[in-house]
Design an enzyme around this catalytic site. Sequence first.
Site, PDB file in Angstrom:
ATOM      1  N   ASP A 166      36.154  22.097 -14.774  1.00  0.00           N
ATOM      2  CA  ASP A 166      37.156  21.722 -13.781  1.00  0.00           C
ATOM      3  C   ASP A 166      36.823  22.193 -12.368  1.00  0.00           C
ATOM      4  O   ASP A 166      37.490  21.798 -11.412  1.00  0.00           O
ATOM      5  CB  ASP A 166      38.533  22.289 -14.163  1.00  0.00           C
ATOM      6  CG  ASP A 166      39.162  21.563 -15.341  1.00  0.00           C
ATOM      7  OD1 ASP A 166      38.608  20.528 -15.762  1.00  0.00           O
ATOM      8  OD2 ASP A 166      40.194  22.037 -15.845  1.00  0.00           O
ATOM      9  N   LYS A 209      46.455  22.615 -10.161  1.00  0.00           N
ATOM     10  CA  LYS A 209      46.311  21.178 -10.428  1.00  0.00           C
ATOM     11  C   LYS A 209      47.210  20.794 -11.586  1.00  0.00           C
ATOM     12  O   LYS A 209      47.615  21.630 -12.411  1.00  0.00           O
ATOM     13  CB  LYS A 209      44.867  20.808 -10.741  1.00  0.00           C
ATOM     14  CG  LYS A 209      44.256  21.493 -11.971  1.00  0.00           C
ATOM     15  CD  LYS A 209      44.599  20.888 -13.314  1.00  0.00           C
ATOM     16  CE  LYS A 209      43.876  21.573 -14.483  1.00  0.00           C
ATOM     17  NZ  LYS A 209      44.401  21.173 -15.809  1.00  0.00           N
TER      18      LYS A 209
END
Length: 289
Positions: free
Chosen positions: A141, A10
């Site tokens: 996350d 990401k």
Amino acid sequence: MTLTWPSPAKLNLFLYITGRRADGYHELQTLFQFLDYGDEITITPRQDDQLRLLTPVKGVPHDDNLIVRAARLLQEYAGKQSIFTQYRGADIQIDKRLPMGGGLGGGSSNAATVLIALNYHWQTNLSDDELAQLGVTLGADVPVFVKGHAAFAEGIGEKLQPASPEEKWFLVAHPGIEIPTAKIFTDPELKRNSPIRTLPALLQAPFKNDCELIARKRFREVEQLLSWLLEYTPSRLTGTGACVFGEFESEASARKVLNQAPEWMQGFVARGVNISPLHTFRCENATLG
């Protein structure tokens, strides 16, 4: 059935720190987007209840690895709920491509991939929301990787709102060092008072990362790398680093710059995607269950 699952990276397209809570955690606003690049995790279900990571990660004890912790978490939860239909264990292998301590979410992505994949292989049939609730206990996350859609995050990163930023091409570069997250968040000079703004307002403003100034100041390698990349394109730190990224309109233009990179730089080119490759893969293989 053995399958090899994507575990994508990401980027934090922007990251603003809006305050610090009494418990020491930081309030933030950030925009997550996935990359069509990352680690790969191969899973073979077992008839017994053993969980074996066949490719240990150097410097990480077996039971501390997020892959093993995620597998065990789902195994224990499914066992308590009595929802196992057949398999209970797994042999797991990882092809590790993402640098550790790079700000690309590798460990969190690995945990999310294991949760999604074992939910599929074990046929435990938990929803993504249920898996995300398990995942947040492993790391802030993990839920964004489990839910699989680019997202605007607030709070300490746990409040997610789906988002659809432009899917650009990126050159992601690593300076060859690790930056512990705590090193950035405990720095007395870190900016912690960015104004809270709406997502539309943030999308209209130039994207920035409040951690970047500290990373450049404390780590010469990050300063050197960003200074080089900024000569070619808008570039920023992702997360707390150490990776930086530059954005491009085409794959060809990104690769052209990568081909000019200094020898000491490690990097790759990938496209930003708003639907995680993990979820695309799961949809493609849904009929195989």
